[in-house]
Design a protein around this motif. Structure first.
Motif, PDB file in Angstrom:
ATOM      1  N   SER A  96      40.424  43.931   0.910  1.00 28.09           N
ATOM      2  CA  SER A  96      41.432  45.247   0.346  1.00 28.09           C
ATOM      3  C   SER A  96      42.475  44.674  -0.439  1.00 28.09           C
ATOM      4  O   SER A  96      43.125  45.344  -1.116  1.00 28.09           O
ATOM      5  CB  SER A  96      41.742  46.151   1.569  1.00 28.09           C
ATOM      6  N   GLY A  97      42.957  43.550   0.033  1.00 27.88           N
ATOM      7  CA  GLY A  97      44.441  42.969  -0.620  1.00 27.88           C
ATOM      8  C   GLY A  97      43.964  42.014  -1.911  1.00 27.88           C
ATOM      9  O   GLY A  97      44.889  41.294  -2.350  1.00 27.88           O
ATOM     10  N   THR A  98      42.839  42.273  -2.201  1.00 28.66           N
ATOM     11  CA  THR A  98      42.509  41.135  -3.459  1.00 28.66           C
ATOM     12  C   THR A  98      41.815  42.080  -4.477  1.00 28.66           C
ATOM     13  O   THR A  98      40.914  42.841  -4.275  1.00 28.66           O
ATOM     14  CB  THR A  98      41.453  40.128  -3.037  1.00 28.66           C
ATOM     15  N   ARG A  99      42.277  42.020  -5.782  1.00 27.31           N
ATOM     16  CA  ARG A  99      41.802  42.754  -6.825  1.00 27.31           C
ATOM     17  C   ARG A  99      42.157  42.186  -8.083  1.00 27.31           C
ATOM     18  O   ARG A  99      43.128  41.298  -8.476  1.00 27.31           O
ATOM     19  CB  ARG A  99      42.942  44.009  -7.003  1.00 27.31           C
ATOM     20  N   GLY A 100      41.252  42.181  -9.094  1.00 31.48           N
ATOM     21  CA  GLY A 100      41.460  41.510 -10.298  1.00 31.48           C
ATOM     22  C   GLY A 100      40.514  42.184 -11.276  1.00 31.48           C
ATOM     23  O   GLY A 100      39.631  43.027 -10.966  1.00 31.48           O
ATOM     24  N   PHE A 101      40.852  41.897 -12.660  1.00 28.90           N
ATOM     25  CA  PHE A 101      39.864  42.294 -13.785  1.00 28.90           C
ATOM     26  C   PHE A 101      40.030  41.379 -15.070  1.00 28.90           C
ATOM     27  O   PHE A 101      40.974  40.671 -14.976  1.00 28.90           O
ATOM     28  CB  PHE A 101      40.418  43.706 -14.233  1.00 28.90           C
TER      29      PHE A 101
END
Length: 110
Positions: free
Chosen positions: A3-8
């Motif tokens: 939940s603490g990792t995000r990207g695009f």
């Protein structure tokens, strides 16, 4: 991803021009902290900027870019934030000092 990792990925005219990713404590059990990665995938004179702001203070805690690097290139910056700290990050595309657009701010945590 946790939940603490995000990207695009970043696209322009159907072409993948770059990417950005926030990784909260990317190495399990590591003390090195949280990292923001930005990638520039095109040799076109543009570069990718990645700011991270702490939500509670509005203060920029990380600000990195790929300016001056030959694409494809990557930039990474690490900062050890308190666990659970709410942050927001985005990607901007620039050429010289001109900003050609930014994504919305994306929320996650350290």
């Amino acid at each position: 991803m946790d939940s603490g990792t995000r990207g695009f990925q970043l696209h322009h005219d159907r072409s993948n021009i770059g990417a950005i990713r926030w990784s909260a404590d990317p190495l399990l059990g590591s003390w090195t902290g949280d990292s923001l990665y930005v990638w520039d995938k095109k040799s076109d004179g543009y570069y990718i900027v990645g700011p991270v702001k702490q939500v509670s203070t509005g203060k920029t805690v990380i600000d990195i870019n790929t300016k001056g690097k030959t694409a494809p290139s990557e930039a990474k910056k690490t900062k050890n934030l308190k666990e659970g700290t709410k942050i927001k990050f985005r990607a901007c595309v620039k050429k010289g000092s001109t900003n050609h657009g930014c994504t919305s701010w994306y929320s996650t945590k350290a």
